[in-house]
Design a protein around this motif. Structure first.
Motif, PDB file in Angstrom:
ATOM      1  N   LYS A 291       4.006 -17.035  -2.156  1.00  0.00           N
ATOM      2  CA  LYS A 291       5.423 -16.800  -1.885  1.00  0.00           C
ATOM      3  C   LYS A 291       6.216 -16.546  -3.159  1.00  0.00           C
ATOM      4  O   LYS A 291       7.321 -16.018  -3.109  1.00  0.00           O
ATOM      5  N   SER A 292       5.675 -16.939  -4.289  1.00  0.00           N
ATOM      6  CA  SER A 292       6.409 -16.758  -5.535  1.00  0.00           C
ATOM      7  C   SER A 292       5.528 -16.184  -6.645  1.00  0.00           C
ATOM      8  O   SER A 292       5.811 -16.358  -7.820  1.00  0.00           O
ATOM      9  N   LEU A 293       4.450 -15.504  -6.259  1.00  0.00           N
ATOM     10  CA  LEU A 293       3.575 -14.867  -7.245  1.00  0.00           C
ATOM     11  C   LEU A 293       3.866 -13.382  -7.342  1.00  0.00           C
ATOM     12  O   LEU A 293       4.189 -12.730  -6.352  1.00  0.00           O
ATOM     13  N   THR A 294       3.728 -12.860  -8.549  1.00  0.00           N
ATOM     14  CA  THR A 294       3.668 -11.417  -8.750  1.00  0.00           C
ATOM     15  C   THR A 294       2.360 -11.154  -9.493  1.00  0.00           C
ATOM     16  O   THR A 294       2.100 -11.772 -10.527  1.00  0.00           O
ATOM     17  N   VAL A 295       1.525 -10.273  -8.949  1.00  0.00           N
ATOM     18  CA  VAL A 295       0.197 -10.057  -9.521  1.00  0.00           C
ATOM     19  C   VAL A 295      -0.058  -8.573  -9.710  1.00  0.00           C
ATOM     20  O   VAL A 295       0.660  -7.716  -9.184  1.00  0.00           O
ATOM     21  N   ASP A 296      -1.114  -8.261 -10.449  1.00  0.00           N
ATOM     22  CA  ASP A 296      -1.527  -6.872 -10.586  1.00  0.00           C
ATOM     23  C   ASP A 296      -2.177  -6.434  -9.276  1.00  0.00           C
ATOM     24  O   ASP A 296      -2.607  -7.281  -8.476  1.00  0.00           O
ATOM     25  N   PRO A 297      -2.259  -5.133  -9.016  1.00  0.00           N
ATOM     26  CA  PRO A 297      -2.829  -4.671  -7.741  1.00  0.00           C
ATOM     27  C   PRO A 297      -4.245  -5.164  -7.494  1.00  0.00           C
ATOM     28  O   PRO A 297      -4.666  -5.288  -6.337  1.00  0.00           O
ATOM     29  N   GLY A 298      -4.996  -5.484  -8.542  1.00  0.00           N
ATOM     30  CA  GLY A 298      -6.362  -5.969  -8.373  1.00  0.00           C
ATOM     31  C   GLY A 298      -6.448  -7.321  -7.705  1.00  0.00           C
ATOM     32  O   GLY A 298      -7.516  -7.712  -7.226  1.00  0.00           O
ATOM     33  N   LEU A 299      -5.341  -8.066  -7.672  1.00  0.00           N
ATOM     34  CA  LEU A 299      -5.282  -9.354  -6.976  1.00  0.00           C
ATOM     35  C   LEU A 299      -4.269  -9.310  -5.835  1.00  0.00           C
ATOM     36  O   LEU A 299      -3.787 -10.343  -5.389  1.00  0.00           O
ATOM     37  N   GLY A 300      -3.976  -8.106  -5.372  1.00  0.00           N
ATOM     38  CA  GLY A 300      -2.866  -7.924  -4.444  1.00  0.00           C
ATOM     39  C   GLY A 300      -3.128  -8.213  -2.992  1.00  0.00           C
ATOM     40  O   GLY A 300      -2.454  -7.669  -2.113  1.00  0.00           O
ATOM     41  N   SER A 301      -4.110  -9.056  -2.682  1.00  0.00           N
ATOM     42  CA  SER A 301      -4.337  -9.485  -1.302  1.00  0.00           C
ATOM     43  C   SER A 301      -4.800 -10.932  -1.303  1.00  0.00           C
ATOM     44  O   SER A 301      -5.355 -11.415  -2.293  1.00  0.00           O
ATOM     45  N   ALA A 302      -4.585 -11.608  -0.184  1.00  0.00           N
ATOM     46  CA  ALA A 302      -4.989 -13.010  -0.078  1.00  0.00           C
ATOM     47  C   ALA A 302      -6.493 -13.154  -0.237  1.00  0.00           C
ATOM     48  O   ALA A 302      -6.980 -14.087  -0.875  1.00  0.00           O
ATOM     49  N   GLN A 303      -7.241 -12.210   0.332  1.00  0.00           N
ATOM     50  CA  GLN A 303      -8.695 -12.287   0.238  1.00  0.00           C
ATOM     51  C   GLN A 303      -9.144 -12.200  -1.221  1.00  0.00           C
ATOM     52  O   GLN A 303     -10.023 -12.936  -1.667  1.00  0.00           O
ATOM     53  N   LYS A 304      -8.526 -11.295  -1.990  1.00  0.00           N
ATOM     54  CA  LYS A 304      -8.885 -11.143  -3.401  1.00  0.00           C
ATOM     55  C   LYS A 304      -8.505 -12.385  -4.201  1.00  0.00           C
ATOM     56  O   LYS A 304      -9.266 -12.849  -5.056  1.00  0.00           O
ATOM     57  N   LEU A 305      -7.331 -12.944  -3.915  1.00  0.00           N
ATOM     58  CA  LEU A 305      -6.875 -14.134  -4.635  1.00  0.00           C
ATOM     59  C   LEU A 305      -7.792 -15.321  -4.368  1.00  0.00           C
ATOM     60  O   LEU A 305      -8.212 -16.027  -5.292  1.00  0.00           O
ATOM     61  N   ILE A 306      -8.107 -15.562  -3.096  1.00  0.00           N
ATOM     62  CA  ILE A 306      -8.942 -16.712  -2.743  1.00  0.00           C
ATOM     63  C   ILE A 306     -10.371 -16.505  -3.243  1.00  0.00           C
ATOM     64  O   ILE A 306     -11.010 -17.435  -3.735  1.00  0.00           O
ATOM     65  N   SER A 307     -10.864 -15.274  -3.161  1.00  0.00           N
ATOM     66  CA  SER A 307     -12.200 -14.974  -3.676  1.00  0.00           C
ATOM     67  C   SER A 307     -12.264 -15.234  -5.177  1.00  0.00           C
ATOM     68  O   SER A 307     -13.241 -15.804  -5.680  1.00  0.00           O
ATOM     69  N   PHE A 308     -11.201 -14.843  -5.876  1.00  0.00           N
ATOM     70  CA  PHE A 308     -11.157 -15.086  -7.324  1.00  0.00           C
ATOM     71  C   PHE A 308     -11.135 -16.587  -7.609  1.00  0.00           C
ATOM     72  O   PHE A 308     -11.856 -17.074  -8.487  1.00  0.00           O
ATOM     73  N   ALA A 309     -10.321 -17.323  -6.861  1.00  0.00           N
ATOM     74  CA  ALA A 309     -10.241 -18.770  -7.058  1.00  0.00           C
ATOM     75  C   ALA A 309     -11.595 -19.427  -6.790  1.00  0.00           C
ATOM     76  O   ALA A 309     -12.023 -20.329  -7.527  1.00  0.00           O
ATOM     77  N   MET A 310     -12.293 -18.976  -5.747  1.00  0.00           N
ATOM     78  CA  MET A 310     -13.600 -19.551  -5.412  1.00  0.00           C
ATOM     79  C   MET A 310     -14.636 -19.261  -6.498  1.00  0.00           C
ATOM     80  O   MET A 310     -15.582 -20.013  -6.690  1.00  0.00           O
ATOM     81  N   SER A 311     -14.453 -18.151  -7.237  1.00  0.00           N
ATOM     82  CA  SER A 311     -15.408 -17.814  -8.297  1.00  0.00           C
ATOM     83  C   SER A 311     -15.317 -18.787  -9.466  1.00  0.00           C
ATOM     84  O   SER A 311     -16.192 -18.797 -10.337  1.00  0.00           O
ATOM     85  N   LEU A 312     -14.269 -19.607  -9.501  1.00  0.00           N
ATOM     86  CA  LEU A 312     -14.073 -20.552 -10.598  1.00  0.00           C
ATOM     87  C   LEU A 312     -14.590 -21.951 -10.269  1.00  0.00           C
ATOM     88  O   LEU A 312     -14.467 -22.861 -11.091  1.00  0.00           O
ATOM     89  N   LYS A 313     -15.165 -22.116  -9.097  1.00  0.00           N
ATOM     90  CA  LYS A 313     -15.497 -23.470  -8.625  1.00  0.00           C
ATOM     91  C   LYS A 313     -16.554 -24.175  -9.471  1.00  0.00           C
ATOM     92  O   LYS A 313     -16.633 -25.396  -9.470  1.00  0.00           O
ATOM     93  N   ASP A 314     -17.381 -23.422 -10.205  1.00  0.00           N
ATOM     94  CA  ASP A 314     -18.451 -24.051 -10.984  1.00  0.00           C
ATOM     95  C   ASP A 314     -18.045 -24.371 -12.421  1.00  0.00           C
ATOM     96  O   ASP A 314     -18.866 -24.858 -13.204  1.00  0.00           O
ATOM     97  N   ILE A 315     -16.809 -24.082 -12.779  1.00  0.00           N
ATOM     98  CA  ILE A 315     -16.354 -24.373 -14.141  1.00  0.00           C
ATOM     99  C   ILE A 315     -15.978 -25.848 -14.231  1.00  0.00           C
ATOM    100  O   ILE A 315     -15.080 -26.324 -13.539  1.00  0.00           O
ATOM    101  N   ASP A 316     -16.674 -26.575 -15.084  1.00  0.00           N
ATOM    102  CA  ASP A 316     -16.431 -28.000 -15.246  1.00  0.00           C
ATOM    103  C   ASP A 316     -15.126 -28.233 -16.001  1.00  0.00           C
ATOM    104  O   ASP A 316     -14.750 -27.448 -16.876  1.00  0.00           O
ATOM    105  N   LEU A 317     -14.430 -29.312 -15.646  1.00  0.00           N
ATOM    106  CA  LEU A 317     -13.160 -29.629 -16.306  1.00  0.00           C
ATOM    107  C   LEU A 317     -13.337 -29.810 -17.811  1.00  0.00           C
ATOM    108  O   LEU A 317     -12.499 -29.382 -18.603  1.00  0.00           O
ATOM    109  N   HIS A 318     -14.424 -30.458 -18.204  1.00  0.00           N
ATOM    110  CA  HIS A 318     -14.644 -30.688 -19.635  1.00  0.00           C
ATOM    111  C   HIS A 318     -14.873 -29.375 -20.380  1.00  0.00           C
ATOM    112  O   HIS A 318     -14.592 -29.276 -21.576  1.00  0.00           O
TER     113      HIS A 318
END
Length: 500
Positions: A291-318
């Protein structure tokens, strides 16, 4: 006929067992129909959710991106530019105060490098007062500006619109770093506040009580108490106030505030991780953010945003680090320190972590019978350069100058650089010489590009230069000061309370 024969079958042959044999078939078909219906409903529901999220996402005009960008594909990793906008339009004035008609500015920015192994990440903060050369950027009327020296945050204000100019900030980051930015995300006050609400608050730690005047130094009295000393959770307006406070804590500098913001984002990531990175958990986050994001067209859909977020799931906090671009004060502004900054960018481009590990995700090379590719010759005709020795190796500048001359470049002189600890060769250039400087860089594989206001073209030879235009670049290391100042996403929020 079969039908009449069937009717003549004695009743005793229609056993109870026979009847039970047919019933499961009917129930099976009914169950299958119900499951299919539920799946269709679920799919329709998900489609509705994605459609709803899609309608909330704003994208900026990719036509404003430079035609002269760093090459893509040099690393399997990704670079994401995150910009915090202080625009007051669209209801943001209710949270941040100010004029709703004011132009949009970038209050904070960092470049997130996601390593190719998708197990490490580092966010590099760029102070808003950093002195840079802002490259040509597109104006609202379609015209393009000329390159000019200014503060980094001025890039977002090019065109002076209320929505800002994310493409210009991306152009500037690519010019500074020599790294290609794959995605850009702009978060405004509302988006930031909503994210902190959805995760249930973010842990912060204060070294002292803070009051209204700490947020607004123009007040005559200290005002109401905003934060108690010690560890606490904040969300919404309080979270926004926390990351905006500058004058009432530490040394009152923007650098100190950056450290605080890094600690906050680290804590936010921890909350998201603790809640679980599943689509079910991500959808509320996505709903709040889009509701308050502005993104480049490469992230311009919910599917792309969530897919991108899911690709980060294996990055450890440390393994998620926060650093600040190598800097020093230049008067009341901030200057980028070289060669430290170029060494940092070179390490990220090579997918080397802060501690020097290879995070490219590539398997170790095996001997191959294939001959090495023959490099394309470099023609330096009509290009004048000055060569500086940025190492303690005697005669290195002269050696580089001789090779440049053999390639047709005009060498106007050689000298010793101001510092002799350059790990990487740096090509310095003024805003009008970028294309020629890129040709020079081809003679020094792995060299970093550095815009310098008012400069012609300078080659500062680093330790990676071994002679020969085709010499392979050596692995680069991150400057010691950057490593020592790094923060991990799993650090205690109460560590380093003074923040500058």
């Amino acid at each position: 006929m079969t039908t009449s024969t069937s009717r003549a079958v004695p009743p005793r042959h229609r056993s109870a067992a026979g009847t039970r044999r047919r019933k499961p078939v009917r129930r099976g078909r009914l169950a299958l129909a119900i499951i299919l219906s539920l799946l269709l409903l679920a799919a329709a529901g998900a489609g509705w959710v994605y459609l709803k999220l899609d309608s909330d996402i704003n994208t900026f005009d990719a036509g404003g991106l430079s035609d002269n960008r760093p090459a893509a594909g040099s690393s399997k990793g990704e670079n994401v530019l995150v910009i915090g906008s202080d625009a007051r339009n669209d209801g943001n004035a209710a949270l941040g105060g100010g004029d709703v008609n004011d132009i949009g500015r970038s209050d904070t920015a960092f470049l997130l490098h996601i390593y190719a192994d998708h197990k490490n990440a580092v966010a590099v903060s760029i102070p808003r007062d950093t002195l840079v050369t802002i490259p040509p950027c597109k104006l609202p009327d379609g015209k393009w500006t000329t390159a000019q020296p200014d503060m980094f945050n001025a890039a977002y204000s090019v065109g002076e619109t209320r929505t800002g100019n994310p493409a210009c900030t991306q152009n500037t980051v690519e010019s500074i770093t020599g790294l290609r930015v794959d995605h850009t995300v702009v978060v405004d006050f509302k988006g930031f506040a909503a994210l902190t609400d959805v995760v249930g608050g973010v842990k912060v730690c204060l070294p002292q009580n803070l009051y209204e005047r700490d947020l607004n130094p123009h007040l005559d009295s200290r005002g109401k108490l905003l934060f108690d000393k010690g560890e606490q959770k904040v969300s919404g307006q309080k979270a926004l106030d926390y990351v905006r406070i500058r004058h009432g804590i530490g040394d009152g500098s923007d650098i100190g505030r950056i450290k605080r913001q890094q600690a906050f984002v680290a804590s936010l990531l921890k909350e998201v991780k603790d809640n679980g990175l599943s689509p079910t958990k991500l959808l509320p986050l996505a709903d709040a953010a889009t509701k308050s994001l502005t993104v480049d067209p490469g992230l311009g859909s919910a599917q792309k945003l969530i897919s991108f977020a899911m690709s980060l799931k294996d990055i450890d906090l440390h393994n998620t680090k926060f650093v600040t671009i190598p800097w020093r004060y230049q008067g009341s502004r901030v200057a980028i320190v070289e060669p430290d900054a170029s060494d940092l960018w070179a390490a990220l481009k090579a997918d080397r972590t802060l501690d020097g590990k290879d995070a490219s995700g590539k398997k170790k090379a095996t001997p191959s019978a294939r001959p090495a590719a023959i490099p394309t010759p470099v023609s330096g005709e009509g290009i004048a350069v000055t060569v500086y020795n940025g190492t303690t190796v005697t005669g290195l500048a002269a050696k580089a100058a001789a090779e440049l001359t053999a390639e047709g470049f005009t060498v106007t002189g050689t000298a010793t650089a101001r510092s002799q600890d350059h790990a990487t060769t740096v090509i310095e250039y003024g805003p009008d010489h970028k294309t020629q400087a890129q040709t020079v860089a081809r003679a020094f594989p792995g060299a970093a590009m550095q815009p310098v206001p008012g400069a012609d073209i300078n080659v500062v030879v680093g330790q990676s230069y071994k002679g020969g235009a085709t010499a392979a670049p050596q692995p680069t290391s991150v400057p010691k000061d950057v490593v020592e100042g790094a923060r991990s996403a799993d650090d205690n929020p109460c560590s380093n309370l003074t923040y500058g």
